[in-house]
Design an enzyme around this catalytic site. Structure first.
Site, PDB file in Angstrom:
ATOM      1  N   THR A  68       0.742  -1.285  -0.144  1.00 33.81           N
ATOM      2  CA  THR A  68      -0.058  -0.200  -0.006  1.00 33.81           C
ATOM      3  C   THR A  68       0.728   1.330  -0.117  1.00 33.81           C
ATOM      4  O   THR A  68       0.336   2.342   0.071  1.00 33.81           O
ATOM      5  CB  THR A  68      -0.800   0.113   1.297  1.00 33.81           C
ATOM      6  OG1 THR A  68      -0.284  -0.042   2.297  1.00 33.81           O
ATOM      7  CG2 THR A  68      -2.043  -1.130   1.100  1.00 33.81           C
ATOM      8  N   LYS A  70       2.538   2.910  -2.917  1.00 41.06           N
ATOM      9  CA  LYS A  70       2.670   2.664  -4.163  1.00 41.06           C
ATOM     10  C   LYS A  70       2.324   3.788  -4.827  1.00 41.06           C
ATOM     11  O   LYS A  70       1.417   4.279  -4.765  1.00 41.06           O
ATOM     12  CB  LYS A  70       2.321   1.390  -4.878  1.00 41.06           C
ATOM     13  CG  LYS A  70       2.818   0.092  -4.015  1.00 41.06           C
ATOM     14  CD  LYS A  70       2.198  -1.190  -4.756  1.00 41.06           C
ATOM     15  CE  LYS A  70       3.052  -2.168  -4.094  1.00 41.06           C
ATOM     16  NZ  LYS A  70       2.735  -3.630  -4.828  1.00 41.06           N
ATOM     17  N   CYS A 104       4.970  -3.355 -10.691  1.00 38.36           N
ATOM     18  CA  CYS A 104       4.174  -3.852  -9.700  1.00 38.36           C
ATOM     19  C   CYS A 104       2.993  -4.568 -10.591  1.00 38.36           C
ATOM     20  O   CYS A 104       2.228  -3.980 -11.139  1.00 38.36           O
ATOM     21  CB  CYS A 104       3.380  -2.923  -8.800  1.00 38.36           C
ATOM     22  SG  CYS A 104       2.099  -3.556  -7.889  1.00 38.36           S
ATOM     23  N   LYS A 278      13.147  -9.908  -5.760  1.00 39.82           N
ATOM     24  CA  LYS A 278      12.521 -10.421  -4.618  1.00 39.82           C
ATOM     25  C   LYS A 278      12.914 -11.993  -4.254  1.00 39.82           C
ATOM     26  O   LYS A 278      13.865 -12.406  -5.040  1.00 39.82           O
ATOM     27  CB  LYS A 278      10.938 -10.829  -5.250  1.00 39.82           C
ATOM     28  CG  LYS A 278      10.220  -9.532  -5.639  1.00 39.82           C
ATOM     29  CD  LYS A 278       9.823  -8.516  -4.713  1.00 39.82           C
ATOM     30  CE  LYS A 278       9.138  -7.392  -5.098  1.00 39.82           C
ATOM     31  NZ  LYS A 278       9.189  -6.392  -4.226  1.00 39.82           N
ATOM     32  N   HIS A 314       5.036 -10.921   2.214  1.00 38.81           N
ATOM     33  CA  HIS A 314       3.940 -10.526   1.610  1.00 38.81           C
ATOM     34  C   HIS A 314       2.680 -11.323   2.067  1.00 38.81           C
ATOM     35  O   HIS A 314       2.378 -12.229   2.254  1.00 38.81           O
ATOM     36  CB  HIS A 314       3.814 -10.964   0.050  1.00 38.81           C
ATOM     37  CG  HIS A 314       3.124  -9.663  -0.754  1.00 38.81           C
ATOM     38  ND1 HIS A 314       1.837 -10.096  -1.008  1.00 38.81           N
ATOM     39  CD2 HIS A 314       3.439  -8.433  -1.173  1.00 38.81           C
ATOM     40  CE1 HIS A 314       1.210  -9.152  -1.834  1.00 38.81           C
ATOM     41  NE2 HIS A 314       2.115  -8.145  -1.697  1.00 38.81           N
ATOM     42  N   MET A 318       2.798 -11.102  -4.784  1.00 43.10           N
ATOM     43  CA  MET A 318       2.917  -9.840  -5.704  1.00 43.10           C
ATOM     44  C   MET A 318       2.736 -10.411  -7.286  1.00 43.10           C
ATOM     45  O   MET A 318       3.344 -11.389  -7.429  1.00 43.10           O
ATOM     46  CB  MET A 318       4.445  -9.291  -5.789  1.00 43.10           C
ATOM     47  CG  MET A 318       4.939  -8.859  -4.249  1.00 43.10           C
ATOM     48  SD  MET A 318       5.370 -10.376  -3.370  1.00 43.10           S
ATOM     49  CE  MET A 318       7.146 -10.721  -3.730  1.00 43.10           C
ATOM     50  N   GLY A 319       2.118  -9.538  -7.911  1.00 40.14           N
ATOM     51  CA  GLY A 319       1.826  -9.885  -9.374  1.00 40.14           C
ATOM     52  C   GLY A 319       3.006 -10.359  -9.952  1.00 40.14           C
ATOM     53  O   GLY A 319       2.930 -11.359 -10.894  1.00 40.14           O
TER      54      GLY A 319
END
Length: 393
Positions: A68, A70, A104, A278, A314, A318-319
């Site tokens: 959140t 971003k 993202c 990541k 997370h 994450m996409g």
């Protein structure tokens, strides 16, 4: 004593997938912030409420989590075959830093709807009813994303019955295609597998040596074996985020992985590149209870995956990491593929802390090198607030 008034900038607060962010049209930003640099970063930091030593982002639009904190900037594209350019900024919570190093994937789902509603797409491209195909140039990583946005009565359809684990309420489904998501051998981003191997031994002094799949697809990602780290792969956020030693260990491993992938030239540089790479760990499918209390059966999924973003586990996935998961799952020999049972596959359903997610990828081997033409997954998006954001001048 005189005080400068607040600056008022048109903005839209949107949910995309399991993330939220503040969306701007490039043309609405103050002139000095329309170019990359310190002024733009300062404006976005203040809009989100960073840096905040309290870690709460009370004086801004951020929600005090990586999901959140971003920002997104969208503009008409001058690139042939594309509708809009999309730039993503991951804002650090407690430091004065905006990371522009990656995309993202979750907020990618909101770019098409935002572009249509904001008048950035030629109206002739929007059907009265049906699906609008919006071609997006992802400027951070230089890749194309195709968003299939549902349209009803000439406007973006936001409500629907598509359910996404990690999001409480159903909404309209938006299918995303990430074209050529992995860097190729001749691309500026380097190889899909920077080391040339689908699996490596990653030595981390003082911690250990781990089997790892280092992949650049969707977003640079380091995949590790959960058991080698002492985990089952079914952990929820509190099991990791409440363990300061575990978080420090993950960050050290991430830094060494980034160095091995050629993303940084010295370990210390990892601190200025929080968004990428990541780090994630995988395990074979097993039953577990998600963060919402939903029971996930082992037969419902192909494998378990947990991923960290901005130094914390997370809450869902994450996409862009999902793209990496789908790509790695499609390639025999990777840790992800092995955890999913091995062999070639075109899609995978994995379990994450909030539930499950399916992602597909088309992988092909040519002359000993793997290529991926596209990765596909579904998300949803919704406008939460539309108006003007106020930022102290």
């Amino acid at each position: 004593m005189s005080h400068a008034p607040q600056i008022r900038i048109p903005a839209t607060y949107m949910r995309g997938g399991t993330s939220k962010g503040v969306f701007f049209r490039l043309q609405d930003l103050p002139l000095a912030a329309r170019q990359p640099g310190a002024v733009r970063d300062a404006l976005l930091l203040r809009a989100i409420g960073s840096p905040d030593p309290y870690g709460k982002q009370i004086d801004g639009m951020g929600g005090a989590t990586s999901s959140t904190s971003k920002t997104v900037i969208v503009s008409r594209s001058e690139r042939p075959g594309h509708d809009v350019d999309y730039l993503f900024g991951q804002v650090a919570i407690d430091r004065p830093f905006v990371d522009w190093s990656g995309n993202c994937g979750n907020l990618s789902a909101a770019v098409g709807p935002f572009a249509i509603a904001s008048g950035l797409v030629d109206p002739a491209r929007i059907p009265l009813n049906g699906v609008a195909t919006i071609r997006i140039w992802q400027a951070n990583i230089g890749k194309t994303i195709v968003a299939h946005v549902p349209i009803t009565n000439g406007a973006v359809q936001e409500t629907g019955d598509f359910e996404l684990d990690g999001v409480t309420f159903p909404a309209a489904e938006i299918q995303l295609e990430f074209l050529d998501p992995a860097a190729d051998e001749d691309g500026d981003g380097g190889a899909m597998f920077p080391t040339g191997n689908v699996q490596d031994e990653l030595e981390v002094p003082g911690i250990g040596t781990f089997r790892a799949t280092l992949i650049n697809a969707g977003i640079p990602t380091i995949f590790l074996d959960a058991a080698a780290l002492g985990y089952t792969g079914a952990e929820l956020q509190e099991a990791i985020n409440g363990d300061a030693q575990a978080l420090a260990r993950f960050e050290t491993i991430r830094a060494h992985g980034a160095l091995r992938m050629g993303l940084i030239d010295r370990l210390e540089a990892a601190a200025t590149r929080q968004h990428t790479p990541k780090i994630a760990f995988v395990a074979p499918a097993a039953a577990y209870t998600s963060s919402s209390g939903k029971h996930i059966e082992a037969g419902d999924i192909d494998l378990l995956v947990r991923a960290l973003s901005m130094g914390k586990l997370h809450h869902a996935m994450m996409g862009t990491a999902a793209v990496a998961i789908g790509t790695a799952a499609a390639i025999p020999g990777t840790l992800v593929n092995q955890a999913a049972g091995g062999g070639p596959r075109q899609s995978v359903r994995f379990g994450h802390p909030s539930g499950t997610l399916r992602v597909g990828a088309e992988a092909h081997q040519q002359e000993g090198h793997w290529t991926v033409t596209k990765a596909i997954m579904s998300r949803s998006a919704r406008v939460l607030m539309d108006g003007r954001i106020h930022i102290p001048g």
